[in-house]
Design an enzyme around this catalytic site. Structure first.
Site, PDB file in Angstrom:
ATOM      1  N   VAL A 147     -10.980   1.780  -4.301  1.00  0.00           N
ATOM      2  CA  VAL A 147     -10.564   0.746  -5.061  1.00  0.00           C
ATOM      3  C   VAL A 147      -9.132   0.118  -4.725  1.00  0.00           C
ATOM      4  O   VAL A 147      -9.001   0.802  -3.637  1.00  0.00           O
ATOM      5  CB  VAL A 147     -10.031   1.951  -6.268  1.00  0.00           C
ATOM      6  CG1 VAL A 147      -9.107   0.502  -8.074  1.00  0.00           C
ATOM      7  CG2 VAL A 147     -11.289   2.444  -7.052  1.00  0.00           C
ATOM      8  N   LYS A 148      -9.613  -0.735  -4.397  1.00  0.00           N
ATOM      9  CA  LYS A 148      -8.372  -2.200  -4.017  1.00  0.00           C
ATOM     10  C   LYS A 148      -7.904  -2.379  -5.145  1.00  0.00           C
ATOM     11  O   LYS A 148      -7.786  -3.115  -5.910  1.00  0.00           O
ATOM     12  CB  LYS A 148      -9.467  -3.484  -3.207  1.00  0.00           C
ATOM     13  CG  LYS A 148      -8.644  -3.418  -1.737  1.00  0.00           C
ATOM     14  CD  LYS A 148      -9.683  -4.658  -1.958  1.00  0.00           C
ATOM     15  CE  LYS A 148      -9.286  -5.196  -0.849  1.00  0.00           C
ATOM     16  NZ  LYS A 148      -9.648  -6.345  -0.011  1.00  0.00           N
ATOM     17  N   CYS A 149      -6.140  -2.169  -4.967  1.00  0.00           N
ATOM     18  CA  CYS A 149      -5.038  -2.570  -6.018  1.00  0.00           C
ATOM     19  C   CYS A 149      -4.246  -3.459  -5.160  1.00  0.00           C
ATOM     20  O   CYS A 149      -3.954  -3.032  -3.635  1.00  0.00           O
ATOM     21  CB  CYS A 149      -4.284  -1.527  -5.921  1.00  0.00           C
ATOM     22  SG  CYS A 149      -5.027  -0.278  -7.795  1.00  0.00           S
TER      23      CYS A 149
ATOM     24  N   THR B 198     -14.311  -5.685   0.524  1.00  0.00           N
ATOM     25  CA  THR B 198     -14.836  -7.185  -0.541  1.00  0.00           C
ATOM     26  C   THR B 198     -12.743  -7.387  -1.236  1.00  0.00           C
ATOM     27  O   THR B 198     -11.638  -7.257  -1.018  1.00  0.00           O
ATOM     28  CB  THR B 198     -14.975  -6.829  -1.535  1.00  0.00           C
ATOM     29  OG1 THR B 198     -14.692  -5.768  -2.246  1.00  0.00           O
ATOM     30  CG2 THR B 198     -16.810  -6.933  -0.843  1.00  0.00           C
TER      31      THR B 198
END
Ligand code: E4P
Length: 239
Positions: free
Chosen positions: A101-103, A46
């Site tokens: 976790v997307k960074c 997402t």
């Protein structure tokens, strides 16, 4: 000759590294249910745009997604400062054991990736548009790096060349970071990403659906069923 059972074949070394994963690139629950129902979806990506489209708070939407797909679910931070990203990332990781976790690939994003990775939190470094950036993600200990194929094509580059280049560099240096082909727009992108050795291809439901299509499959099935019906369904009833 004894043939291996499907389980033995599945466990064999022959298959090592030959298992490209398919992720759905959507936060829409109906699309996820439809895709998951086919039994070939390994995870979900997402981003803030996709979450905003659904109108529900990020945490709630991610929890609902985790109930539908049992695999890596990427949830992106929206802070831009490293310390805040780390705090946000820790909160997101607590939502469910499948959350990745997307960074973003910024200086702060890489700093946050490094901190979160050292804590054992899996990070997907997103918005990667060059091999140099992919090296930074791997050095920071990212679990996944997401090079955007379609958006590079959009500016007249060949996005797939970046996938090939990153896969090759990671292989040479033994980086464990998985290469996720993102911004995938067509079945050709999916096939080319798999051929290039990408570990994951994430795609909208529309593209996953298009992978099924071939006119000769439809034509062949139609003929099989007609031939079957001629003998077994249209035969005159005896007596
Ligand atoms: C991946 O994680 C991104 O969400 C996505 O692939 C972006 O795709 P787009 O370029 O079609 O928006």
């Amino acid at each position: 000759m004894a043939y291996p059972t499907s389980q033995e074949w599945y466990n064999s070394e022959e298959l090592e590294g030959a298992n490209v994963k398919f992720f759905l690139d959507t936060a829409n629950l109906d699309e996820l249910k439809k895709g998951a129902d086919w039994g070939i979806v390994d995870g979900v990506t997402t981003n803030p745009t996709l979450i905003a489209k659904e109108g529900r708070p990020l945490e709630d939407q991610i929890r609902l997604i985790c109930e539908i797909v049992d695999g890596d679910i990427s949830a992106e931070v929206v802070s831009t400062e490293a310390g805040q990203m780390v705090r946000e990332g820790r909160e997101l990781a607590r939502l469910h054991h499948n959350v990745v976790v997307k960074c973003p690939l910024t200086r702060d994003g890489i700093k946050a990736t490094s901190t979160l990775s050292k804590d054992g939190i899996r990070v997907n470094v997103t918005l990667c548009f060059s091999a140099a950036q992919a090296l930074l993600a791997a050095k920071a200990g990212a679990y996944i790096v997401s090079p955007f194929v379609g958006r590079l094509d959009d500016i007249g580059w060949t996005g797939m060349d970046l996938i090939k280049s990153i896969v090759n560099i990671y292989k040479i240096h033994g980086f464990k970071t998985q290469v996720l082909a993102a911004s995938v727009r067509s079945p050709t992108h999916v096939v080319d990403a798999a051929a290039a050795g990408a570990h994951i291809a994430t795609m909208p439901l529309k593209v996953l659906d298009m992978l099924f299509n071939h006119p000769l499959t439809d034509k062949g099935l139609d003929q099989f069923l007609k031939d079957w019906a001629k003998v077994f369904q249209e035969a005159p009833v005896a007596g």
